[in-house]
Design a protein around this motif. Structure first.
Motif, PDB file in Angstrom:
ATOM      1  N   THR A  71      11.525  12.439  -2.585  1.00 55.17           N
ATOM      2  CA  THR A  71      10.271  12.123  -3.276  1.00 55.17           C
ATOM      3  C   THR A  71       9.990  13.141  -4.370  1.00 55.17           C
ATOM      4  O   THR A  71       8.916  13.156  -4.938  1.00 55.17           O
ATOM      5  CB  THR A  71       9.090  12.119  -2.289  1.00 55.17           C
ATOM      6  OG1 THR A  71       9.024  13.401  -1.639  1.00 55.17           O
ATOM      7  CG2 THR A  71       9.246  11.030  -1.259  1.00 55.17           C
ATOM      8  N   ILE A  77      10.247   6.085  -7.950  1.00 53.35           N
ATOM      9  CA  ILE A  77      10.423   6.032  -6.503  1.00 53.35           C
ATOM     10  C   ILE A  77      10.465   4.579  -6.086  1.00 53.35           C
ATOM     11  O   ILE A  77       9.573   3.801  -6.437  1.00 53.35           O
ATOM     12  CB  ILE A  77       9.280   6.752  -5.763  1.00 53.35           C
ATOM     13  CG1 ILE A  77       9.280   8.240  -6.094  1.00 53.35           C
ATOM     14  CG2 ILE A  77       9.394   6.541  -4.256  1.00 53.35           C
ATOM     15  CD1 ILE A  77       8.062   8.984  -5.561  1.00 53.35           C
ATOM     16  N   VAL A  91      -0.677   7.972  -1.403  1.00 53.35           N
ATOM     17  CA  VAL A  91       0.116   7.528  -2.550  1.00 53.35           C
ATOM     18  C   VAL A  91      -0.697   7.636  -3.835  1.00 53.35           C
ATOM     19  O   VAL A  91      -0.193   8.076  -4.870  1.00 53.35           O
ATOM     20  CB  VAL A  91       0.622   6.093  -2.342  1.00 53.35           C
ATOM     21  CG1 VAL A  91       1.219   5.533  -3.623  1.00 53.35           C
ATOM     22  CG2 VAL A  91       1.661   6.058  -1.233  1.00 53.35           C
ATOM     23  N   PHE A 103       5.990   4.401  -9.158  1.00 51.00           N
ATOM     24  CA  PHE A 103       6.190   4.135  -7.732  1.00 51.00           C
ATOM     25  C   PHE A 103       6.257   2.626  -7.536  1.00 51.00           C
ATOM     26  O   PHE A 103       5.314   1.907  -7.865  1.00 51.00           O
ATOM     27  CB  PHE A 103       5.027   4.731  -6.934  1.00 51.00           C
ATOM     28  CG  PHE A 103       5.276   4.840  -5.456  1.00 51.00           C
ATOM     29  CD1 PHE A 103       5.335   3.718  -4.648  1.00 51.00           C
ATOM     30  CD2 PHE A 103       5.442   6.079  -4.860  1.00 51.00           C
ATOM     31  CE1 PHE A 103       5.563   3.818  -3.296  1.00 51.00           C
ATOM     32  CE2 PHE A 103       5.660   6.202  -3.506  1.00 51.00           C
ATOM     33  CZ  PHE A 103       5.719   5.072  -2.710  1.00 51.00           C
ATOM     34  N   ILE A 127       0.369   1.731  -7.926  1.00 52.22           N
ATOM     35  CA  ILE A 127       1.795   1.468  -7.798  1.00 52.22           C
ATOM     36  C   ILE A 127       2.108   0.022  -8.183  1.00 52.22           C
ATOM     37  O   ILE A 127       1.206  -0.807  -8.321  1.00 52.22           O
ATOM     38  CB  ILE A 127       2.302   1.756  -6.371  1.00 52.22           C
ATOM     39  CG1 ILE A 127       1.739   0.730  -5.369  1.00 52.22           C
ATOM     40  CG2 ILE A 127       1.942   3.182  -5.945  1.00 52.22           C
ATOM     41  CD1 ILE A 127       2.285   0.903  -3.963  1.00 52.22           C
TER      42      ILE A 127
END
Length: 211
Positions: A71, A77, A91, A103, A127
């Motif tokens: 990470t 990611i 997050v 992300f 995200i």
């Protein structure tokens, strides 16, 4: 994808013996000997360096650097897993503190359950949550999770998620090389959770297309 670093955030590691995934960097808390066909498939969709697109054995961005179980030190990611301690607030804080990191999260495979059936932390507004198209690319696959009216509306994007072509974990064509691709798992995991089985189908394999 040259120069881009992608972290594969999953419980298992990428098989380091596959000829089409050279130079995978292993770091983080994941057991280095805990290999997973699921993680191999995800990684290969992102960055397999196949002999050519015509054979279906190159990933979407074959120039990327892949980091398994990482990470940190990445630009993107990919999380094709759900639950655990990585909650929506955690997050959100991670992305707010690292605004240059993208992300990407699979929506989940509980699309037939009532109500908001996405998996944590897919509801994070910061995200990209990815759902799965059916193999004909005509609609949401039945299994693909969605927010069902909850806010924010998820998934954000849809991508191929049924019967996807991905790297396989052993020599299938007996050419003395681990360089094969297919649409099914071979049940050749070394994970504590047991072998992966069935077709390479799920939002887990839609997310890496977007990553």
């Amino acid at each position: 994808g040259a120069g881009v670093r992608v972290g594969i955030l999953e419980p298992g590691q990428v098989y380091n013996t596959h000829d089409n995934l050279p130079g995978v960097v292993y770091q983080g808390a994941v057991n280095a000997d805990d290999f997973s066909e699921h993680t191999l498939a995800v990684a290969s969709i992102i960055g397999a360096r196949g002999p050519g697109l015509a054979t279906g054995s190159a990933g979407v961005a074959p120039g990327v650097t892949l980091r398994s179980g990482s990470t940190t030190g990445v630009d993107i990611i990919n999380m094709s897993a759900g639950g655990g301690s990585l909650t929506v607030p955690l997050v959100d804080a991670l992305i707010e503190a690292n605004p240059r990191v993208t992300f990407v999260k699979s929506a989940g495979n509980r699309g037939t359950s009532p109500g908001n059936n996405t998996t944590v932390p897919a509801m994070s507004p910061n995200i990209i949550t990815v759902g799965a198209l059916n193999r004909d690319f005509t609609r949401r696959a039945d299994f693909s999770s969605f927010s069902d009216g909850a806010s924010p509306i998820k998934p954000d994007l849809m991508a191929p998620g049924e019967y996807v072509n991905a790297a396989q974990s052993r020599d299938v064509d007996n050419n003395a090389r681990t360089d094969d691709f297919g649409r099914v798992f071979l049940g050749d995991d070394f994970t504590r959770a047991g072998a992966t089985t069935g077709s390479i189908t799920g939002t887990s394999f839609a997310a890496p297309h977007v990553s």
